[in-house]
Scaffold this motif. Sequence first.
Motif, PDB file in Angstrom:
ATOM      1  N   ALA A 162      72.822  35.748 -25.381  1.00 46.89           N
ATOM      2  CA  ALA A 162      74.156  35.416 -25.901  1.00 46.89           C
ATOM      3  C   ALA A 162      74.467  33.935 -25.708  1.00 46.89           C
ATOM      4  O   ALA A 162      75.053  33.294 -26.587  1.00 46.89           O
ATOM      5  N   LEU A 163      74.067  33.375 -24.564  1.00 45.20           N
ATOM      6  CA  LEU A 163      74.306  31.948 -24.310  1.00 45.20           C
ATOM      7  C   LEU A 163      73.487  31.081 -25.267  1.00 45.20           C
ATOM      8  O   LEU A 163      73.944  30.024 -25.714  1.00 45.20           O
ATOM      9  N   SER A 164      72.265  31.518 -25.598  1.00 44.11           N
ATOM     10  CA  SER A 164      71.455  30.746 -26.544  1.00 44.11           C
ATOM     11  C   SER A 164      72.056  30.808 -27.946  1.00 44.11           C
ATOM     12  O   SER A 164      71.798  29.947 -28.782  1.00 44.11           O
ATOM     13  N   ASN A 165      72.871  31.828 -28.187  1.00 41.78           N
ATOM     14  CA  ASN A 165      73.542  32.011 -29.478  1.00 41.78           C
ATOM     15  C   ASN A 165      74.921  31.341 -29.499  1.00 41.78           C
ATOM     16  O   ASN A 165      75.599  31.342 -30.523  1.00 41.78           O
ATOM     17  N   THR A 166      75.319  30.761 -28.352  1.00 42.71           N
ATOM     18  CA  THR A 166      76.673  30.229 -28.205  1.00 42.71           C
ATOM     19  C   THR A 166      76.797  28.799 -28.732  1.00 42.71           C
ATOM     20  O   THR A 166      76.009  27.916 -28.374  1.00 42.71           O
ATOM     21  N   GLY A 167      77.806  28.586 -29.561  1.00 41.64           N
ATOM     22  CA  GLY A 167      78.151  27.245 -30.016  1.00 41.64           C
ATOM     23  C   GLY A 167      79.475  26.828 -29.390  1.00 41.64           C
ATOM     24  O   GLY A 167      80.480  27.521 -29.540  1.00 41.64           O
ATOM     25  N   ILE A 168      79.468  25.726 -28.648  1.00 42.83           N
ATOM     26  CA  ILE A 168      80.692  25.205 -28.026  1.00 42.83           C
ATOM     27  C   ILE A 168      81.323  24.192 -28.990  1.00 42.83           C
ATOM     28  O   ILE A 168      80.674  23.211 -29.365  1.00 42.83           O
ATOM     29  N   PRO A 169      82.577  24.402 -29.418  1.00 39.79           N
ATOM     30  CA  PRO A 169      83.201  23.454 -30.353  1.00 39.79           C
ATOM     31  C   PRO A 169      83.252  22.039 -29.781  1.00 39.79           C
ATOM     32  O   PRO A 169      83.473  21.843 -28.581  1.00 39.79           O
ATOM     33  N   LYS A 170      83.008  21.055 -30.637  1.00 41.69           N
ATOM     34  CA  LYS A 170      83.080  19.660 -30.211  1.00 41.69           C
ATOM     35  C   LYS A 170      84.543  19.286 -30.001  1.00 41.69           C
ATOM     36  O   LYS A 170      85.413  19.657 -30.797  1.00 41.69           O
ATOM     37  N   VAL A 171      84.817  18.583 -28.905  1.00 40.61           N
ATOM     38  CA  VAL A 171      86.189  18.208 -28.548  1.00 40.61           C
ATOM     39  C   VAL A 171      86.361  16.699 -28.703  1.00 40.61           C
ATOM     40  O   VAL A 171      85.589  15.905 -28.148  1.00 40.61           O
TER      41      VAL A 171
END
Length: 287
Positions: A162-171
């Motif tokens: 799941a973490l490898s599939n996670t995209g963190i939005p750019k801030v």
Amino acid sequence: MVGLSVGEKHFIQGGIAQDLRSDGRKRLTYRPIYVETGVIPQANGSARVRMGATDVIASVKAELGKPIPLQPDKGKVAIYVDCSPTAAPMFEGRGGEELSTELSNALQRCLLGGKSGAGAGIDLSSLVVIEGKICWDLYIDGLVVSSDGNLLDALGAAIKAALSNTGIPKVHVAVGASGSEQPEVDISDEEFLQFDTSGVPVIVTLTKVGRHYIVDATSEEESQMSSAVSVSVNRQGRICGLTKRGGAGLDPSIILDMISVAKHVSEQLINKLDSEIAAAEACEDES
């Protein structure tokens, strides 16, 4: 609890002693592992992992928060597991609640290290946006859909996927805020940073039955265990966490041997899991 006759118990124990388990596996062989990513569209990342008849889902939700004063240079991660009452009869009522708490605590120990963050398999410093002011809080939820043993390893694998599939939005941080003010931020809807999972460990649980220990135990095999040790190991072979369950004590030399075996087994598990994650993400991109 799995109800077995005396004959069935002897059959399981005898098979493990002879390195031929009930389903034909050797002591240190895993059941087939299947991974599916992006199973929950609303989450920042999600994955489903099946090991034999054990079926679990993990999802990751990212929200902006504030670092705690004692760790201004680190983000925060919370892990919670829910055991579906339909997964096994013992999950109904308090049994499910107690196991959920036990699994959540074990995952925290195995993936997040000590209270100081030392030894953490998830890099908390990568979650900081502005030191001391803004960070990402990751809420990781695990769901046990079907249970046939080895839940901790399966949940650990699902969280890694799941973490490898996670995209963190750019801030984007607004300039000009004074030191005491909380900066204004703009969260992008289009730009995402891929979460780095190179240091995220896998969990290898060695279950002791008689004089021998096995990996990826089924529910029937777990019912015959005296104790179990779960070791989280990353790709570099570093031990990130350790937890034990079961009433029987273990000699320190046996624990050291179990750690050595877990490190050896983890290499095969990481390679298998990485290839399954890559294949699952390729399928997700095609669809």
